[in-house]
Every structure is written in C-alpha cells, then in structure tokens.
Design an enzyme around this catalytic site. Structure first.
Site, mmCIF file in Angstrom:
data_model
loop_
_atom_site.group_PDB
_atom_site.id
_atom_site.type_symbol
_atom_site.label_atom_id
_atom_site.label_comp_id
_atom_site.label_asym_id
_atom_site.label_seq_id
_atom_site.Cartn_x
_atom_site.Cartn_y
_atom_site.Cartn_z
ATOM 1 C CG ASN A 288 -15.223 41.367 4.464
ATOM 2 O OD1 ASN A 288 -14.126 41.318 3.927
ATOM 3 N ND2 ASN A 288 -16.242 42.036 3.968
ATOM 4 C CG ASN A 313 -19.232 44.690 -3.174
ATOM 5 O OD1 ASN A 313 -19.785 45.015 -4.219
ATOM 6 N ND2 ASN A 313 -19.080 43.433 -2.810
ATOM 7 C CB ILE A 314 -15.954 48.679 -5.462
ATOM 8 C CG1 ILE A 314 -15.245 47.334 -5.411
ATOM 9 C CG2 ILE A 314 -15.428 49.594 -4.380
ATOM 10 C CD1 ILE A 314 -13.783 47.420 -5.839
ATOM 11 C CB CYS A 375 -16.387 49.956 4.466
ATOM 12 S SG CYS A 375 -15.012 50.871 3.751
ATOM 13 C CB SER A 376 -13.750 45.868 3.502
ATOM 14 O OG SER A 376 -15.030 45.279 3.435
ATOM 15 N N GLY A 378 -11.692 50.670 4.399
ATOM 16 C CA GLY A 378 -11.801 52.039 4.896
ATOM 17 C C GLY A 378 -11.322 53.084 3.918
ATOM 18 C CD1 TRP A 379 -10.364 51.478 -0.303
ATOM 19 C CD2 TRP A 379 -8.305 51.337 0.535
ATOM 20 N NE1 TRP A 379 -9.859 50.281 -0.681
ATOM 21 C CE2 TRP A 379 -8.589 50.153 -0.188
ATOM 22 C CE3 TRP A 379 -7.057 51.472 1.143
ATOM 23 C CZ2 TRP A 379 -7.682 49.107 -0.303
ATOM 24 C CZ3 TRP A 379 -6.152 50.432 1.012
ATOM 25 C CH2 TRP A 379 -6.461 49.265 0.308
ATOM 26 C CG ASP A 380 -13.404 52.013 -2.046
ATOM 27 O OD1 ASP A 380 -12.915 52.885 -2.771
ATOM 28 O OD2 ASP A 380 -13.002 50.842 -2.015
ATOM 29 C CE LYS A 417 -7.332 49.873 -3.848
ATOM 30 N NZ LYS A 417 -6.751 48.548 -4.105
#
Lengths: 603, 603
Positions: A288, A313-314, A375-376, A378-380, A417
C-alpha cells in the site's frame, strides 16, 4: 422468499407443519389479489412463464412484476410453489438462448441473485415474448441506470415504532460514560467538512484541539482520523478506529499524527504502549505504500506496538463467496463436500476475522491496553473488527436494540460503503467494489451465537432478516455509502428503517434461551474445528437441505409466548371480574404485573 | 445421590456395594457427590472400625470421607481367574500431579491404586474433592521416566487423555504396572424388557412369542424368546435356524402398527456355492407377507454390496435367490463394518486430538476420516428401510452377513425414525436393550478397545458408537422430538466401553446367563434412571411428536459430534453453561407445576 414444495426427505415432521402458519410481516395480504403488495408498491406487468426450478424441474407459473418484487405463483395444481424475490436482490439479468435455439425451455431469462441463488425462466419463443419482461426487470431492478427513484423511497409502510429513533449517537456515547475527563464529543465534522465519510459527531481525546484534528486528517487516508469507538467501563481503555497513515514510498512522517496517537495512549495510564492492529496481511500493508498508504513504523511511533491480522481484502472475500455459491447452488457438492468447502477458504476467512476481533477484545479487556484498529480505508475490515470486538466486550450490543445500534454506529454511520459493496440498484454486476464484507460480519455473529447459545437476545431469523433487507432496498437503512449522502438524500424522512419492521414485532426475533448477563466477555473459539458453514443461510434454497426452518425451538417459543399472552389476558380479565365483585381494596394489589415474572419462567 | 440404595449383601462389602458406591462416578465425578447419606448408619462394623492408620490419606478432612475411602480401598476384593487384585497392586500410593487436558487446571495430591479405581486425593490444603477413575476405562498406558520422576499418560476409552506426573521412578513404574495389571479385570451384569413383545401382541395376532431358543440351542446369540410369525411352528424355526448363519433366523424387530407391516432381521442364508434352499425359511418369509396384508410387497435389505453377497457363497453364505422367495425384492446397500470402521474411528480421534495441526486442512482431514460418510450411509440406509415400511407399506428384512452389526444399526435407527415411543427416555433404553444387547451385538469383542489402543484390532468396531452418532444427528435435526439429550448418548458410549455396571458385559444373552451377570452386577438402566440422573439426561425441549422424523442425509446436514469427539479438547463452558441454564429454567417450571412434564406421546 421461495417456499419450495416439501421434499421427500423432510416432510412429516411436527417441526415442518408449522411453516405454513408463519405469515409474512408488514405485508398487506389481500386474498382477492394474487400478489402481496406493500403500501406504495405498484404492479407493472404479469406473464405466463415456465420457472425452471433446479430442484423440481420446470414448473408452469405466472410471474407478476411490481416495482418492488418479482412474484411467481405456480399454475400447476400439484405444486404450491411461490417465489417472492425483491428486485433489489437481482444482480444480473441475462437472456438465455435465441429465437431459433432448439430444445425445450431453452429460450428465456437467467437471473443471478445476490442472495446465493439464480432464477431461470423459460418463455415462448414466438414474438420476442421475453423482451418486455427483460426490459421491465432491468428498469426496475437497476433504477440507478434509469434515473428512477429507489424503491425504498416509494415505500409507504407504517409501523408503530420508528426505527430511525433507535440510534442516537449522543445517547450511545453517554451510555458508554462519555464525554469524560479524557474524551470529548466534537461537532467539527458537523457539515462533513473534516471527513465526508465519517459521521457528524465524533469522540476524540480531550487534549486534541480541533486544529490538531484537521492536521491529523491530512495524514490519514480519506481524512479518516483516529476516533473513539468504544471505551471500557472499568479500566477506561479504548478502541479507536481510523484509516491507514499516508506514509508512502518515501516513508513520510507527520508530527501531529504521532503526537495525536501519543495523546490517545496517555488517556490510559495503565500500560505504556498503544497497540495498533493493522487488519491487513503484512505484505499488503507494505504494498500500500506504493499508492501512498502504509502503516505506523516503529521509529516514527514510539510507545506503540503494531500487529498485522492477516485479513484479506474485499476482492479475496468476493471470490471466496463466489466459490461457496458454486458448491451449494443449485446442486450441493456431495462427494467431497468438506474438502470442497475447505477449498473456498470461506471459513478460513471467518476464522481470521474472528481471531482478529478476539485479539482486540482481549487486549482491551485483559491486556488493559488501548487499541487502534485500521486497514486501508478503515471502512471494511476495520468495521468488522471493531464491531465484533465490541460485541464480545459489551453485553449491551447482544440485545436486539443494542445490535441495531452497533450496526447503525460502526457500519452505517462510519461509512461502510453499503451502496458500493452491495451494488444497490446498479446494473454493473462485475463491479470490483462489490464484496460481501457485511455478510461476513453477520456470519461471524452467527458463529458466536452458535457457541454462546444464551448470550444473544436475537435469533437466527433476525440475522437472516437483516441480510435479506440488506439487498431488498425496501428500507432505507442500508442505502447509500455514508452519512453525508444519506443526509443529502433525506433518507430518514423519505424511507422507512428496517428497525421499524423488526422492533414492531420483536418476539419473532427473540432467542428463547437468552439470559441477560452484564459484564461477561465472550471469547468464541476461532478454531476451524468449531466453525461451521451457516447452512440455514447459504443453502436455504435447497429443499433437501432446508429442513427445520423455521427453527422448531423458536417456533415453539413463539407459540408458548402467544399462549402466555393469552393466559395473562385471561388472568387480567378474571382479576378485573373478581375485583369488581370484591370491592375490598386490600386484596387487589396482586395485579398482573406481579404475576408476570412467575408466568415468565414457562419460556 | 441419596436416592441410591446402598445395599450391602449381608456378607459384608462385596463387589456389589463397591459398584454402587462408585456408581455414576467413572467420569471423574467427585466423591462428595457420590457419598450416600446414611452411610454411617448402614455401614457394617468391619469397615466402620477400620484403623485410621490404614487410611492412605495423610490428613482426612472428614470422617465420612475416610470411611468411603476405606470402603473403596478395602471393600472390593473380587477375583479374576483366581488371582487376588491385591497381588496386582505393586504400590499403594505416590505423590502425583494430574493434568486433564488443555482446559482443566492440574490437580496435585496423593495417588492411590485400588482394585478398580485410581484415586487422587488432594493434600490437606487442597480445595478440590477426591478424583477417581475407573481402571477399566483405560485404553492404553504409556510411561516415561526422567531424572527422579516419571510421567504416565493414560488414554481412556471415552477418548480422554490424562497425564500423571509422579514423584519417584520406582513409584511411577509400580503404579504403571499396577494399572496395566488391573485394568484387565472384569465384573458382570443385566435387565429384562419383554414389554415390547406385549405391545406387538396388542397390535396384531399374526405374531407369537416363541421360546424355541430357551436353552440357546438354536441360536447362540439370540435371547431365550423371540417373536416369529404365528403360522410357523417351532420345528420349522429349528430348520430355519440351520439355514441361517449362527442360527439367526428371521425374527421380528419392529411392528409398524399404522401400515401393519414389519421390520425383520436375520443373518445371511447359508446357500453356499450350490445355492441351497430351505423350504421352511421360504415358508417363514411367505408367512410374514401373508400376515401383514394381502399383496404386501417385501424387501430384503442386504447391508453388503451385491458383489460381496455373491462372494459370500464361497464360504457357505450367500443371499436369498429371487426365485425362491416370491414377493420379496432384494436391495443392496453396502455399509462399512469391522476393521475399516474401526480405522475410521481411530483416524478421526487422531485428527481431533492433533492440536498442533494448522487451521488449513482440518476439513479435508475430517473428510479423509470418512466417519461422516459412514454416518450418512447408516442414516440413509435406515431411511430406506423405514420408507419401505411406512411409504411402500412393505415388510422389510434386514441382514448382512452375521446380522449382529450393521443389521442392528439399520433396524434400530429405522425404529427411531418411525416409532415415537422409541424416542422417549424409556423407549430408547428399551430399544438399546432389545435391538443391541439382547439381539446379540458382541459388545465384549467390539468395545474391547476404543481408539487409543496400541493392540492390533481384532474384533473391535465402533458400530454402536456409529449408532449413537446417528441418533445424535437425529436429535440435532429434530431438537424437540427426542426425550433424551446428548448426555444419555455420551453415557451409553462411556458405559459400552467401560462400565461399573453389567449391562454391556458379554456378547450375547447366553454368555450373560452363564456368567450370572444378572445376579452379580447392577443394571446400567437402574443407574441411569435414578431421578436426579434421569433429569440430567433428559432433553428439556422435548415435545412428543407422533410423526415419523425423516432426517436430511446430505453431507451439509451432518455435523461432527463435537460433544463427543471434541469433548475433552474444547472448553466445556458455553454449551454446558447453556444447558445448565435450560435445566434451571426447567427445574423452576417443574416446581411451579409440581409435577414431571408429560412424557407420553399421544398416538
């Protein structure tokens, strides 16, 4: 919700008899009308089709399309099949076969759903019969592309409880004992100027000024600065969430950010270090840096210790769930079930998320150290970790309303999101932004509820209902990506909250074994041996697997509750009658309120 | 435990008293719990006056405890093969530390070896109670010495692994040798349930109770009385017996009253390479069909593959020829038995105990054990048999080769699926007694060792455990339909492998008679039916279900029985706590109602 005909394996149990008795909630069922309709729902079209049921073969039926749902009723006398699919669930609509293709039922539509199933309809080949169905479905399932309003906005349902009142951030922070000497509530983000994906109200260290916050925001990805999520009621350690620091390839440092973290550390005098959990695998965190992100290095951040939690990750999660669907729908893999399940890695990801959350909870509770999670963006993964850790630490969140507050706070208000991850009303089914992060969180909660059958006030149906309406768009709860967007769209005024539906009929979602325990920290066992696939969710469409639904224990509980209410009512009537007869006031205090706890033991 | 009558047999403290005193305690319950009230009064003078100096414990905490300890140590002196147990005891006691798996705290104290038990008494400052282990439940023993101390690892038949750290090399070796010598010891036992025969007689008169096997001359493994078609006389039965392996001619296993058809079991016919026939055997099966209803079809369910059944002819066995049995149709459903089944069990226990094993690979390892595949096969074969009886209204004869293993598995499971009475506490105990113990399942051979034994398995096979696992799966899929809970299944598993009761001793009724099991030991059923014990074994959610319960047998519906296979590995807390809460609620419910909940299903 499809209710397929009972298979030969699971009929004839007492437990199954009860299925027919459950009624669909909140829905006007007019017997004269063929389709249940919500207030505000309008009928668009209907058509005769052949539903190619993957379990029972082709079934002739009539499909009704409204602006909210696709509803199919079989026209065959020996099959009572009904399909009731909210259009929001649809991920992709494809035409199958052509006007000239041969073979029976080879011409029609193939619909991919977000909730682990596909639907296939065959139509007559003459006269482009599928064209209008395809167009109408596309139009109403993907309103975004057709500049149509979302169905949630057209929904005119009324409930006797307003779910939008469930979460009030000031009240929730007050419940946690905030503000206090070390933490203050700030309205710096009132107009979403500091950070457009954060809520308006934030809790930050008392000693950090608003200017400090602004400077820290420049060094955090998408300005998501470290803010308080939860504070331990006794040892006053905190869980703080944020996004990655913008370290970049050159290893940039930011004095304000470093100082800010030190201020957070100092709010807790018990331990000299602040623990940072980076949810990502180490290599991803390093990678990252190339895009300007990174992690807190030792030399820049003294007095911190950093751990990576190895959660992927997602994109990895999306692929993993895709593999799960491949082995459970339409046909379940039989010969090598366990090894194929293993090859999806889904349970492994669940295990990693749970393990991470356990570490966070343990650090706060036993390690008496404040914890920063990111995390990256900060929303997942961050939302997964903080909310699960809070669920382990704070028994309040294990009640129905508490859980609603948890979701509302850590997920909805902090900008998970939802619109992008689910793809609400969006036809771009291959969007790389879609990912089952929230589903994974609910799965983790289900795993915990399996291991602690008495700790949660809610039952499995509660969790499944949340997931169903995550996709359905009937409620505004999960619409849009962040609080600022929701405010702009006036979601609370224009839509109904999912919690209105649930809280107006709470008994249905209650776990009969719930025993309230304050201050009990739950540490689930996150070993592969103790995790299982949530069959009642992932394989619920398969009638051979779908047994015992609704859960017979809960079903019986609901029956007994109804019986109890009946008895209480009768008791009240009798007491009224007897008190009317005996006008002596000294005998009357044994009113129904005192009889309640006694009656209550007959759960 | 004050309900247990502490009977002494006049001549002093015989083995019978010891069995009672220890009773339920082979799974390390505490002695305080076991101590019968009124022991002091009813205790014979000889023991009560035992000199304190002979008491092995440095500082007895209460006179009562001393007394019971004396009983345990001095009382039982039965003989095995003319050898006194005392000769096998090399040393009386030693200082030791006991480790009971990852979750339990270690115990420290004085270790003693008695004729039947291993005792650990905590020191005078010890807060915990006396710990004891039935020596017969030790499956394998491993000793290691280093320096001046030693370690003994005991692997028990109930899958527990215990570690004893003992001071002194000599003491270690002596204790190990004592345990090795003593765990071979055996005692005896029984209880007769001819009630089922009465029930059948009430439902139909096509069947009669025959005492043709009164002296076990026809069949060594059948009980004295069996149910046979009324139309067939005892002489014909004698000839049938000669045509069936081990004399196991077809007998009634279950009469399905609603359809009037029956479930039968037998062993394979001895057709041999010459394809011999037996007129009486053919007549018997003809009479079965005639007795059911005109035109009822018959199915012979062979638990071997068609190939294996054909091959059996070489050794004198075989299967029913189509032409010889008109009306009967043969089906083959191969079930695993014998050594492969034992190996599957051993592999599974190994996999479960392998705590270092990394997270990936658990599921494929579980699959490679094939245990769940065996569960699936057993359940689906039982479903097939039950469907034949209920849906096809056919008579079903089940047999494999000897008819003492997989045959019983199928007939007993089919009854649980069909018969509501067999799902009650009493009904299930009768089912086990009738379809396993009296039906001649060779417990003595099959359960000689469990999964840890180093000895090369000869006749060991966990067929009965497989049955219990299938019952557990039924209970999980139908949580309200079984009156008993997991506790009863665990108790049966434990006692089948090592028990202070005589119920599971010997391999057949004949052996039990020869050994006078009935008079010399106590029945497990009387132990389990003590009101306090019985209540713990009950399923608090039980609601009588008059319907058949058809389990789902897809691999997704079957689970590893964690309560058994991970019993000593997992933290017991959550599920145990949960059940205790349920029991508490139940207890308060009973108190308010003042009576036992009804347990009789309405038929």
């Amino acid at each position: 919700m499809a209710s397929a005909p009972t298979s030969k394996y699971n009929s004839h149990s007492l437990e199954n008899e009860s299925i027919k008795r459950t009624s669909r909630d909140g829905v006007n069922r007019d017997l004269s009308e063929a389709v249940p309709r919500l207030p505000g729902e309008t009928r668009i079209t209907d058509k005769e089709v052949i539903y190619i049921c993957p379990f029972n073969g082709p079934i002739k039926g009539r499909v009704y399309i409204t602006n909210y749902r696709l509803y199919l009723r079989s026209l065959e006398t020996d099959s009572a099949l009904i399909l009731d699919v909210p259009l929001g669930v649809i991920s992709r609509i494809e035409k199958m076969g052509g006007a000239t293709s041969r073979g029976e039922n080879s011409y029609g539509l193939d619909i991919t759903c977000k909730d682990m199933r596909n639907l296939r309809f065959a139509l007559k080949q003459e006269g482009h019969s599928r064209r209008d169905m395809f167009e109408i479905l596309t139009r109403y399932a993907f309103p975004l592309a057709h500049s149509l309003p979302n169905i949630g906005i057209l929904n005119e349902e009324k409930f006797n409880v307003d779910g939008w009142m469930v979460y009030n951030p000031v009240e929730e922070y007050r419940r946690q004992g905030l503000p206090n000497h070390h933490w203050r509530i700030t309205f710096i983000n009132k107009c979403y100027e500091l950070c457009d994906t954060y809520p308006a109200l934030l809790v930050v260290p008392y000693r950090a000024s608003d200017d400090d916050l602004r400077r820290v925001a420049t060094f955090r990805s998408r300005n998501r600065i470290p803010v308080l999520s939860w504070i331990h009621p006794e040892n006053k350690t905190v869980i703080v969430r944020c996004s990655q620091p913008l370290v970049g390839m050159s290893g940039k440092r930011n004095k304000d950010d470093e100082k800010y973290l030190d201020v957070i550390r100092e709010t807790n005098r018990q331990i000299s270090k602040l623990t940072i959990y980076d949810a990502r695998p180490n290599v991803n965190a390093v990678a990252n840096k190339a895009t300007g992100g990174g992690y807190e290095s030792d030399d820049a951040y003294h007095n911190t210790e950093l751990f990576f939690l190895d959660i992927h990750n997602i994109h990895v999660m999306r692929e993993s769930l895709k593999k799960v669907k491949d082995i459970v729908y339409p046909n379940v893999e039989e010969s090598h079930w366990l090894s194929s399940l293993e090859s999806t890695h889904w349970l492994e990801h669940i295990k990693l998320v749970l393990t991470g959350a356990i570490q966070v909870a343990d650090k706060v509770s036993s390690g008496k150290s404040s914890v920063l999670v990111h995390c990256s963006d900060g929303w997942d993964r961050t939302a997964q970790l903080t909310s699960l850790a809070m669920l382990m630490l704070d028994s309040f969140y294990r009640s129905i309303e508490g859980f609603e507050i948890l979701v509302q706070k850590e997920w909805i208000s902090f900008g998970h999101k939802f619109a992008s991850r689910i793809g609400h009303g969006d036809k771009n089914h291959a969007d790389a932004d879609r990912s089952p992060i929230f589903l994974q969180f609910i799965d983790c909660v289900w795993q915990m509820s399996k291991q602690f059958p008495t700790a949660f006030e809610f039952n499995e149906r509660f969790l499944i209902t949340i997931l169903d309406h995550l996709y359905s768009c009937r409620f505004g709860t999960f619409l849009y990506n962040c609080e600022s967007a929701r405010e702009k769209q006036k979601v609370t005024e224009r839509t109904v909250s999912l919690w209105s539906l649930i809280n107006s009929n709470k008994d249905k979602y209650k776990n009969p074994f719930y025993t309230k325990e304050i201050n009990r920290v739950l540490y689930p066992v996150a070993s592969m041996r103790h995790l299982e696939l949530w069959v009642n969710y992932y394989i619920r469409w398969n009638p051979r697997i779908k047994q015992q639904q609704p859960n017979p224990v809960e079903q019986r509980y609901v029956e007994l509750l109804a019986l109890r209410d009946e008895y209480i009512q009768r008791l009240e009537e009798l007491q009224l009658a007897s008190s009317a007869k005996l006008s002596d006031p000294s005998t009357s205090p044994s009113g129904p309120s005192q009889m309640m706890p006694h009656v209550h033991t007959h759960f | 435990m004050d309900e247990i009558e502490f009977s002494s047999t006049g001549s002093g403290w015989g083995p019978r008293s010891e069995v009672l005193a220890v009773g339920w305690g082979n799974s390390c319950e505490t002695v305080r719990w076991l101590l019968p009230r009124g022991l002091l009064n009813s205790c014979p003078a000889g023991v009560a006056s035992c000199p304190a100096s002979s008491c092995p414990f440095p500082s007895p905490r209460s006179p009562r405890l001393t007394l019971l300890e004396s009983v345990l140590l001095l009382g039982p002196r039965p003989t095995t093969g003319g050898m006194e147990f005392s000769e096998l005891i090399r040393t009386g006691r030693a200082q030791a530390k006991l480790l009971r798996g990852p979750e339990a705290p270690p115990l420290r104290g004085t270790l003693c070896v008695t004729g039947h038990h291993l005792l650990l008494s905590p020191g005078p400052q010890g807060t915990s109670d006396l710990w004891l282990l039935l020596l017969r439940s030790v499956d394998s023993i491993e000793k290691r010495v280093s320096g001046d101390s030693g370690t003994i690892t005991l692997r028990c038949k109930d899958l527990r692994v215990l570690q004893l750290d003992i001071e002194g090399v000599e003491a270690t070796l002596d204790i190990a040798r004592s345990i090795e010598g003593l765990r071979l010891g055996d005692a005896w036992h029984f209880h007769p349930p001819e009630r089922y025969y009465k029930r059948v007689a009430r439902e139909t008169n096509a069947w009669r109770l025959s005492e043709v096997n009164e002296d076990f001359s026809l069949c060594l493994s059948y009980p004295r009385a069996v149910i046979v078609p009324r139309a067939v006389d005892d002489d014909a039965l004698a000839r049938c017996a000669r045509f069936r392996q081990g004399g196991r001619f077809p007998v009634l296993s279950y009469h399905h009253a609603p359809s009037g058809t029956v479930l039968l079991r037998s062993s394979q016919p001895l057709t041999g390479p010459q394809k011999r026939r037996c007129a009486e055997d053919e007549e018997l099966l003809r009479a079965v069909l005639a007795g059911a209803r005109p035109g009822a079809p018959g199915f012979i369910l062979d638990t071997r593959s068609a190939q294996a059944a054909k091959q059996a002819r070489v050794t004198g066995g075989g299967t029913e020829a189509k032409a010889a049995y008109p009306g009967w149709k043969r089906l083959h459903r191969p079930l695993e038995r014998g050594r492969p089944l034992q190996e599957s069990f051993v592999r599974l226990v190994e996999a479960c105990g392998d705590l270092e094993q990394s997270m990936d690979g658990w599921l494929s390892q579980l699959e490679a054990c094939h245990w769940l595949a065996h569960v699936k096969e057993a359940l689906s074969t039982a479903c097939l048999a039950a469907r034949g009886v209920e849906r096809e209204e056919a008579c079903v004869l089940v047999h494999g080769a000897e008819g003492t293993d997989s045959t019983l598995l199928v007939t007993s499971l089919a009854q649980l699926i069909l018969d509501p009475l067999s799902r009650t506490m009493t009904g299930f105990q009768e089912l086990v007694e009738r379809e396993w113990i009296q039906a001649g399942h060779p417990f003595q051979l099959r359960c000689a060792h469990s999964a840890f034994s180093h000895a090369c398995p000869k006749h060991e096979a966990p067929t009965f455990l497989l049955f219990l696992d299938c019952v557990w799966q039924l209970g999980r899929q139908f949580p309200l339909s079984l009156e008993f809970g997991e506790g009863l299944l665990l108790a049966l598993f434990e006692h089948a492998y090592a028990s202070p009761f005589g119920t599971f001793l010997c391999s057949s009724e004949k052996e039990r008679c020869l050994c006078e099991v009935r008079t010399r030991t106590h029945s497990l059923w009387s132990g389990l039916n003590q009101p306090k014990v019985r209540r713990k074994l009950r399923n608090p959610l039980y609601v009588p279900n008059p319907l058949a319960i058809w389990p789902s047998v897809e691999p997704q519906s079957l689970r590893l029985w964690q309560g058994l296979f991970l019993r000593w590995i997992r933290p017991p807390e959550p599920s145990q706590v949960a059940w205790e809460k349920v029991w508490q609620r139940l207890a308060s419910k009973e108190k308010t109602e003042g009576c036992e909940p009804t347990s009789k299903p309405q038929l």
